[in-house]
Scaffold this motif. Structure first.
Motif, short mmCIF file in Angstrom:
data_model
loop_
_atom_site.label_atom_id
_atom_site.label_comp_id
_atom_site.label_asym_id
_atom_site.label_seq_id
_atom_site.Cartn_x
_atom_site.Cartn_y
_atom_site.Cartn_z
N LYS A 71 -27.12 31.19 14.10
CA LYS A 71 -27.39 31.46 12.96
C LYS A 71 -28.15 30.34 12.47
O LYS A 71 -27.57 29.17 12.10
N VAL A 72 -29.37 30.61 11.89
CA VAL A 72 -29.86 29.57 10.95
C VAL A 72 -29.36 29.20 9.78
O VAL A 72 -29.12 29.80 9.04
N VAL A 73 -29.03 27.95 9.60
CA VAL A 73 -28.38 27.47 8.38
C VAL A 73 -29.23 26.44 7.65
O VAL A 73 -30.05 25.77 8.13
N ASP A 74 -29.37 26.98 6.35
CA ASP A 74 -30.17 26.46 5.45
C ASP A 74 -29.49 26.04 4.15
O ASP A 74 -30.00 26.47 3.00
N GLU A 75 -28.59 25.09 4.40
CA GLU A 75 -27.73 24.85 3.23
C GLU A 75 -28.46 24.19 1.88
O GLU A 75 -27.86 24.25 0.74
N TYR A 76 -29.77 23.65 2.11
CA TYR A 76 -30.22 22.85 1.15
C TYR A 76 -31.50 23.73 0.63
O TYR A 76 -32.48 23.07 0.25
N SER A 77 -31.63 25.01 1.04
CA SER A 77 -32.69 25.75 0.71
C SER A 77 -34.13 25.10 0.88
O SER A 77 -34.99 25.39 0.11
N CYS A 78 -34.32 24.57 1.97
CA CYS A 78 -35.76 24.22 2.30
C CYS A 78 -36.66 25.44 2.65
O CYS A 78 -37.71 25.25 2.21
N ILE A 79 -36.39 26.37 3.05
CA ILE A 79 -37.10 27.59 3.54
C ILE A 79 -37.61 28.09 2.28
O ILE A 79 -38.68 28.60 1.93
N SER A 80 -36.59 28.50 1.28
CA SER A 80 -37.01 29.06 -0.11
C SER A 80 -37.82 28.07 -0.88
O SER A 80 -38.77 28.59 -1.45
N TRP A 81 -37.94 26.94 -0.54
CA TRP A 81 -38.65 25.87 -1.50
C TRP A 81 -40.17 26.09 -0.61
O TRP A 81 -41.09 26.07 -1.30
N LEU A 82 -40.03 26.08 0.57
CA LEU A 82 -41.43 26.08 1.28
C LEU A 82 -42.06 27.49 0.82
O LEU A 82 -43.30 27.54 0.62
N ASP A 83 -41.38 28.46 0.54
CA ASP A 83 -42.11 29.95 0.33
C ASP A 83 -42.94 29.85 -0.94
O ASP A 83 -43.60 30.60 -1.10
N HIS A 84 -42.50 28.59 -1.87
CA HIS A 84 -43.53 28.80 -3.14
C HIS A 84 -44.52 27.69 -2.89
O HIS A 84 -45.11 27.29 -3.90
N GLN A 85 -44.83 27.22 -1.85
CA GLN A 85 -45.89 26.11 -1.51
C GLN A 85 -47.08 26.95 -0.84
O GLN A 85 -46.97 28.17 -0.28
N LYS A 86 -48.14 26.36 -1.21
CA LYS A 86 -49.45 26.68 -0.46
C LYS A 86 -49.44 26.68 1.08
O LYS A 86 -48.91 25.94 1.50
N PRO A 87 -50.39 27.43 1.84
CA PRO A 87 -50.47 27.48 3.27
C PRO A 87 -50.78 26.03 3.65
O PRO A 87 -51.79 25.73 3.12
N SER A 88 -50.24 25.49 4.79
CA SER A 88 -50.69 24.41 5.24
C SER A 88 -50.94 23.19 4.60
O SER A 88 -51.73 22.33 4.50
N SER A 89 -50.13 23.15 3.30
CA SER A 89 -50.33 22.03 2.44
C SER A 89 -49.13 21.00 2.55
O SER A 89 -49.26 20.00 2.03
N VAL A 90 -48.13 21.17 3.21
CA VAL A 90 -46.81 20.36 3.06
C VAL A 90 -46.54 19.53 4.07
O VAL A 90 -46.81 19.91 5.26
N ALA A 91 -46.30 18.33 3.84
CA ALA A 91 -46.00 17.16 4.82
C ALA A 91 -44.51 17.29 5.12
O ALA A 91 -43.74 17.09 4.27
N TYR A 92 -44.18 17.77 6.44
CA TYR A 92 -42.58 17.63 6.55
C TYR A 92 -42.39 16.15 7.29
O TYR A 92 -43.38 15.86 8.40
N ILE A 93 -41.39 15.63 6.62
CA ILE A 93 -41.27 14.05 7.30
C ILE A 93 -39.67 14.03 7.69
O ILE A 93 -38.73 14.41 7.05
#
Length: 470
Positions: free
Chosen positions: A265-287
């Motif tokens: 099961k996907v674990v996302d304890e730091y709410s990364c996906i919900s944060w990304l949901d509020h960003q523009k398409p193809s705009s974020v650098a994942y590091i």
């Protein structure tokens, strides 16, 4: 060693028909990668029992929750003398283990055979364990040498003797790092400085370098050499290695395999996906530079400054200890303005597949590269060691789906230029990304090239011919 009870031995003998020994290289991400392979094999061959050999601490993590009842964990010694104090020497812990690896492997087989009540019928080991060739020959069983990375790094190691011979004069020149060579079969051109350390540059006498050279000299004795890639990614390398090795099998990318018995099961304890949901398409650098490697403090500062200066939205996965090197007030500012999010861990595959991600800033480790390809995300690579340099070379010069940071280190200028380049519209690069993503997914799909190769591997491991499904 972990052993089984007498009652379990009786049940084992009645239930399982064959016994396969799996030896993981117990460092970095290798054990988890090899356990994925063991799980795939265990699912495909439910009447076969797999004894899995690894360090105690790693086994506790990997087998923390119940899973496959035909995979049994066994612990091996790390070879570190009692009361030894580590001095921080390069590969110190690895050298201790390599010195006892063969002895531990042979002892492990004896213990597992006694516990389970079945002789080992096949060895599935990390390709580093060249001595398994002798073990398999003595036991008169198949040796499967698993390479958890790509064809480019395997080819570089496999041709070590040839490369050393051909490049002897170049090594004596002023700038051997920059020499482009064309004599490695399957590689049209590669920079000597991007070959893994220990082939022609670095400490060629280290125990690890000697181990890899012995691997190269013995690999043709293996019954099969499966790798975690797909043959359409490197057709020339696949052709070259297939002509030298028995059953050279691309069976990945493993991150796209969805046939495990109980998917996590996907674990996302730091709410990364919900944060990304509020960003523009193809705009974020994942590091992310993996769970093992860290950047020098001054490069962390330069990268952070470039992110702020360019106002690039970013999600940065980094261990908490390293955040102390960030510029003063960096975390507070990016939190206040919402331009970035820093977390100690992120669900990488899910992050890379999010529509908001526009680039992956990575160390160029094979898992990260293959996950980026499977998600169709361009890369900015900053290789640190191992196969990361040649992987990054392939990303930039061969596949054309990303770039390496200019100068090899993060500076504010180089990082700014890299962001400008990757976020600019590149139809050719995007076409290549989509094409590779599509082919990767097709390779692992039913009747795809990797799926077909995996069925061949199952035949080798079990000694039973698989009948094609209709």
């Amino acid at each position: 060693m972990i052993t089984q009870s007498k009652q379990q031995k009786m049940e084992i003998t009645r239930k399982w028909e064959k016994h396969v020994a799996v030896f993981a290289f117990p460092f970095a991400s290798h054990p988890s990668s090899q356990l994925k392979l063991a799980r795939r094999l265990a699912s495909a061959a439910p009447t076969v029992v797999f004894s899995f050999f690894n360090f105690t601490k790693s086994n506790r993590v990997l087998f923390a929750e119940p899973g496959w009842d035909n995979i049994l964990p066994y612990d091996v010694s790390d070879g570190v003398p009692k009361d030894h104090v580590f001095e921080g020497k390069p590969q110190e812990d690895m050298n201790f283990y390599l010195a006892v690896a063969e002895e531990e492997s042979r002892r492990g087989v004896r213990v597992a055979e006694k516990d389970i009540g079945l002789k080992v019928s096949c060895l599935v080991v990390h390709a580093f364990f060249w001595f398994a060739a002798d073990m398999a020959e003595e036991m008169k069983i198949p040796w499967v040498a698993y390479w958890s990375a790509g064809a480019c790094s395997l080819s570089a190691h496999f041709y070590t003797d040839l490369i050393r011979q051909k490049s002897a004069q170049l090594i004596g020149s002023g700038e051997p790092n920059e020499e482009i060579v064309d004599f490695i079969p399957g590689l049209k051109g590669v920079r000597l400085g991007d070959l893994p350390s220990g082939i022609v540059l670095g400490n060629l006498e280290s125990l690890f370098a000697v181990t890899l050279q012995k691997m190269a000299r013995n690999l043709a004795r293996a019954t099969a050499v499966p790798i975690n890639s797909f043959q359409e990614l490197d057709p020339d390398l696949t052709k070259s290695l297939s002509s030298k090795l028995h059953n050279f099998l691309n069976i990945g990318p493993s991150n796209l395999i969805s046939k495990e018995k109980t998917p996590q099961k996907v674990v996302d304890e730091y709410s990364c996906i919900s944060w990304l949901d509020h960003q523009k398409p193809s705009s974020v650098a994942y590091i992310c530079f993996g769970s093992v490697f860290t950047l020098p403090p001054h490069e962390l500062v330069e990268l952070a400054n470039a992110l702020e200066e360019t106002k690039t939205p970013f999600l940065w996965s980094i261990n908490k200890d390293s955040t102390k090197h960030f510029p003063n007030g960096f975390l507070e500012r990016i939190t206040a303005n919402g331009t970035g999010k820093v977390v100690p861990w992120a669900p990488q595959v899910q992050v890379l597949n999010h529509v908001a991600i526009g680039v992956f800033v990575t160390h160029g480790g094979w898992n990260s590269v293959s996950e980026s390809i499977g998600s169709g995300v361009p890369m900015i690579c900053r290789p640190i060691l191992g196969d990361q340099h040649i992987n990054s070379w392939m990303v930039e010069r061969v596949w054309g789906i990303g770039s390496r940071i200019e100068g090899g280190n993060f500076t504010k200028r180089a990082t700014r230029c890299a962001f400008e380049q990757v976020f600019s519209v590149s139809k050719n690069r995007n076409k290549r990304l989509e094409a590779l993503k599509d082919v990767a997914h097709k390779a692992v799909a039913p009747n795809g090239s990797s799926d077909h190769n995996f069925k061949t591997l199952v035949e080798v491991v079990t000694g039973v011919t698989q009948h094609p499904t209709t």
